[in-house]
Design a protein around this motif. Structure first.
Motif, mmCIF file in Angstrom:
data_model
loop_
_atom_site.group_PDB
_atom_site.id
_atom_site.type_symbol
_atom_site.label_atom_id
_atom_site.label_comp_id
_atom_site.label_asym_id
_atom_site.label_seq_id
_atom_site.Cartn_x
_atom_site.Cartn_y
_atom_site.Cartn_z
ATOM 1 N N HIS A 164 0.822 -1.212 0.000
ATOM 2 C CA HIS A 164 0.000 0.000 0.000
ATOM 3 C C HIS A 164 0.859 1.267 0.000
ATOM 4 N N ALA A 165 2.053 1.183 -0.550
ATOM 5 C CA ALA A 165 2.968 2.325 -0.509
ATOM 6 C C ALA A 165 2.383 3.570 -1.174
ATOM 7 N N ALA A 166 1.711 3.392 -2.295
ATOM 8 C CA ALA A 166 1.174 4.544 -3.015
ATOM 9 C C ALA A 166 0.159 5.292 -2.154
ATOM 10 N N ARG A 167 -0.786 4.592 -1.594
ATOM 11 C CA ARG A 167 -1.789 5.243 -0.746
ATOM 12 C C ARG A 167 -1.157 5.833 0.514
ATOM 13 N N HIS A 168 -0.173 5.137 1.048
ATOM 14 C CA HIS A 168 0.510 5.623 2.242
ATOM 15 C C HIS A 168 1.155 6.979 1.982
ATOM 16 N N GLU A 169 1.876 7.111 0.862
ATOM 17 C CA GLU A 169 2.528 8.372 0.536
ATOM 18 C C GLU A 169 1.513 9.460 0.186
ATOM 19 N N LEU A 170 0.461 9.094 -0.531
ATOM 20 C CA LEU A 170 -0.571 10.079 -0.857
ATOM 21 C C LEU A 170 -1.236 10.610 0.404
ATOM 22 N N LEU A 185 -6.737 25.579 -3.716
ATOM 23 C CA LEU A 185 -5.865 25.146 -4.808
ATOM 24 C C LEU A 185 -6.556 23.982 -5.507
ATOM 25 N N PRO A 186 -7.515 24.282 -6.388
ATOM 26 C CA PRO A 186 -8.305 23.215 -7.015
ATOM 27 C C PRO A 186 -7.465 22.232 -7.809
ATOM 28 N N GLU A 187 -6.325 22.686 -8.355
ATOM 29 C CA GLU A 187 -5.466 21.763 -9.101
ATOM 30 C C GLU A 187 -4.978 20.623 -8.198
ATOM 31 N N LEU A 188 -4.678 20.956 -6.943
ATOM 32 C CA LEU A 188 -4.193 19.916 -6.028
ATOM 33 C C LEU A 188 -5.327 18.995 -5.589
ATOM 34 N N ASP A 189 -6.535 19.547 -5.435
ATOM 35 C CA ASP A 189 -7.681 18.695 -5.120
ATOM 36 C C ASP A 189 -7.971 17.724 -6.259
ATOM 37 N N LEU A 190 -7.869 18.206 -7.498
ATOM 38 C CA LEU A 190 -8.053 17.328 -8.652
ATOM 39 C C LEU A 190 -7.004 16.222 -8.665
ATOM 40 N N ALA A 191 -5.763 16.601 -8.347
ATOM 41 C CA ALA A 191 -4.683 15.613 -8.332
ATOM 42 C C ALA A 191 -4.935 14.545 -7.275
ATOM 43 N N ILE A 192 -5.385 14.952 -6.098
ATOM 44 C CA ILE A 192 -5.654 13.981 -5.034
ATOM 45 C C ILE A 192 -6.717 12.992 -5.476
ATOM 46 N N ASP A 193 -7.801 13.499 -6.067
ATOM 47 C CA ASP A 193 -8.866 12.618 -6.529
ATOM 48 C C ASP A 193 -8.351 11.657 -7.605
ATOM 49 N N TRP A 194 -7.562 12.197 -8.546
ATOM 50 C CA TRP A 194 -7.011 11.366 -9.623
ATOM 51 C C TRP A 194 -6.116 10.276 -9.045
ATOM 52 N N LEU A 195 -5.243 10.659 -8.128
ATOM 53 C CA LEU A 195 -4.295 9.709 -7.558
ATOM 54 C C LEU A 195 -5.000 8.658 -6.701
ATOM 55 N N ARG A 196 -5.985 9.084 -5.945
ATOM 56 C CA ARG A 196 -6.640 8.136 -5.039
ATOM 57 C C ARG A 196 -7.401 7.057 -5.811
ATOM 58 N N THR A 197 -7.985 7.402 -6.927
ATOM 59 C CA THR A 197 -8.773 6.423 -7.668
ATOM 60 C C THR A 197 -7.919 5.523 -8.550
ATOM 61 N N TRP A 284 1.468 7.156 -12.639
ATOM 62 C CA TRP A 284 0.918 7.499 -11.322
ATOM 63 C C TRP A 284 1.970 8.201 -10.474
ATOM 64 N N TRP A 285 3.186 7.666 -10.472
ATOM 65 C CA TRP A 285 4.222 8.237 -9.632
ATOM 66 C C TRP A 285 4.764 9.554 -10.191
ATOM 67 N N VAL A 286 4.697 9.742 -11.497
ATOM 68 C CA VAL A 286 5.067 11.038 -12.078
ATOM 69 C C VAL A 286 4.073 12.100 -11.628
ATOM 70 N N VAL A 287 2.780 11.795 -11.693
ATOM 71 C CA VAL A 287 1.768 12.740 -11.215
ATOM 72 C C VAL A 287 1.956 12.998 -9.727
ATOM 73 N N PHE A 288 2.169 11.929 -8.967
ATOM 74 C CA PHE A 288 2.377 12.100 -7.528
ATOM 75 C C PHE A 288 3.580 12.995 -7.240
ATOM 76 N N ALA A 321 0.498 24.206 -13.790
ATOM 77 C CA ALA A 321 0.211 23.847 -15.182
ATOM 78 C C ALA A 321 0.808 22.485 -15.531
ATOM 79 N N THR A 322 1.999 22.211 -15.024
ATOM 80 C CA THR A 322 2.624 20.902 -15.262
ATOM 81 C C THR A 322 1.812 19.792 -14.625
ATOM 82 N N LEU A 323 1.287 20.041 -13.437
ATOM 83 C CA LEU A 323 0.454 19.057 -12.762
ATOM 84 C C LEU A 323 -0.808 18.782 -13.562
#
Length: 330
Positions: A164-170, A185-197, A284-288, A321-323
């Motif tokens: 569960h390393a990915a979820r642990h770090e997220l 910071l809606p960009e970061l909220d979008l990233a969290i949702d993307w990463l979590r799913t 996934w890890w690049v986005v993270f 923008a990169t995110l």
């Protein structure tokens, strides 16, 4: 000598006076190095009592504010454990875990020889030399991931997240964000949702450096003399470091256009470790990693607003923008 240097010298003298093996020694050439983005560093030599006795040391202390909050005690324990490995890491000497004697949590370690150049892969050296360095950095990362962390006792220092390393770090970096966020910071909220799913279970657990870059590597000529800054190290997925070094915000530190691509790096890494990386896993890890970079800047801005840092770090348009580009990539 400035008031700050004088105060640091007095604290060091009092601290070292209580350590075994320091009788008859004295501190010389004390000077402050660049504070960096997370730690405050002081360089000095511990001299004597013999005429040839001189040990170059560095004092790493927590500043009032920075991009990340980490533990000097954990960093000390990791480095002490790694002394039993073949990795080129600095030797730690003493620890003031609470800062009761040195003013803030601090560790003292050997100052290893070599120079640091975070742009060396795309610097002034001939292309063949730069390619050889890039390949050696890839090999060193493979060596980090190949460390037998159980045999070294690192499981007593660092928690093992299992698959569960990915979820642990997220979860960790979302917590850092929420603790320091000052604005929407809606960009970061979008990233969290993307990463979590899209988080996937990891295929193996390794020692992760978590800030692997030429800026944390000392070179003597074309040879690595030391890998520095283990403050973020943890057990986790090896793809975390691979995502960090290939993310767009850091690619210029690791890759050479048309000569040493992300594909070349991954192929060499796979040949060394036997771990062949799937595109979806790495994405996934690049986005993270891009998300994590933005969160560090959120933390730095909070420290600046509260008067704990002189640097007004904040997520720049380029970072956000990169995110977004990473999230929407086909």
């Amino acid at each position: 000598m400035s008031d700050e240097s004088t105060a640091t010298l007095h604290r060091l003298q009092a601290f070292l006076a209580g350590q075994e093996g320091t009788a008859g020694t004295r501190i010389t050439d004390l000077r402050r190095a660049g504070a960096g983005r997370s730690r405050e560093n002081w360089l000095f030599d511990l001299v004597g009592p013999g005429p040839q006795d001189r040990e170059p040391l560095i004092l790493r202390s927590d500043p009032d504010g920075g991009l990340v909050d980490t533990s000097r005690a954990q960093e000390f324990a990791v480095l002490r454990a790694l002394e039993g490995s073949d990795l080129p890491t600095p030797r730690v000497r003493w620890l003031d875990a609470t800062g009761a004697q040195l003013g803030s949590p601090s560790l003292l370690m050997r100052r290893e020889p070599g120079t640091c150049d975070y742009r060396v892969v795309n610097g002034d050296r001939p292309e063949a030399e730069r390619l050889a360095l890039a390949e050696s950095f890839c090999d060193l990362l493979a060596d980090v991931h190949g460390v037998d962390w159980r045999a070294l006792g690192l499981h007593d220092v660092l928690p093992d997240p299992g698959d569960h390393a990915a979820r642990h770090e997220l979860d960790h970096w979302e917590q850092v964000l929420r603790q320091n966020q000052l604005e929407a910071l809606p960009e970061l909220d979008l990233a969290i949702d993307w990463l979590r799913t899209r988080a996937r279970p990891s295929r193996r657990t390794v020692l992760v450096h978590a800030d692997y870059k030429p800026g944390n590597i000392l070179l003597e000529g074309d040879q690595v003399s030391s890998l520095l800054d283990w403050e973020l190290a943890h057990l986790g997925d090896p793809l975390e470091d691979l995502g960090w070094v290939t993310q767009p915000l850091r690619a210029g530190e690791h890759l050479i256009d048309g000569v040493w691509t992300a594909g070349d790096l991954l192929a060499r890494y796979a040949a060394a470790t036997g771990l062949h990386v799937e595109e979806g896993e790495l994405r996934w890890w690049v986005v993270f990693s891009t998300f994590k970079t933005a969160v560090m800047q959120v933390s730095g801005l909070r420290a600046f607003i509260e008067g704990r840092s002189d640097e007004p770090y904040r997520p720049t348009r380029r970072v956000l923008a990169t995110l977004l580009a990473a999230l929407t990539e086909d």
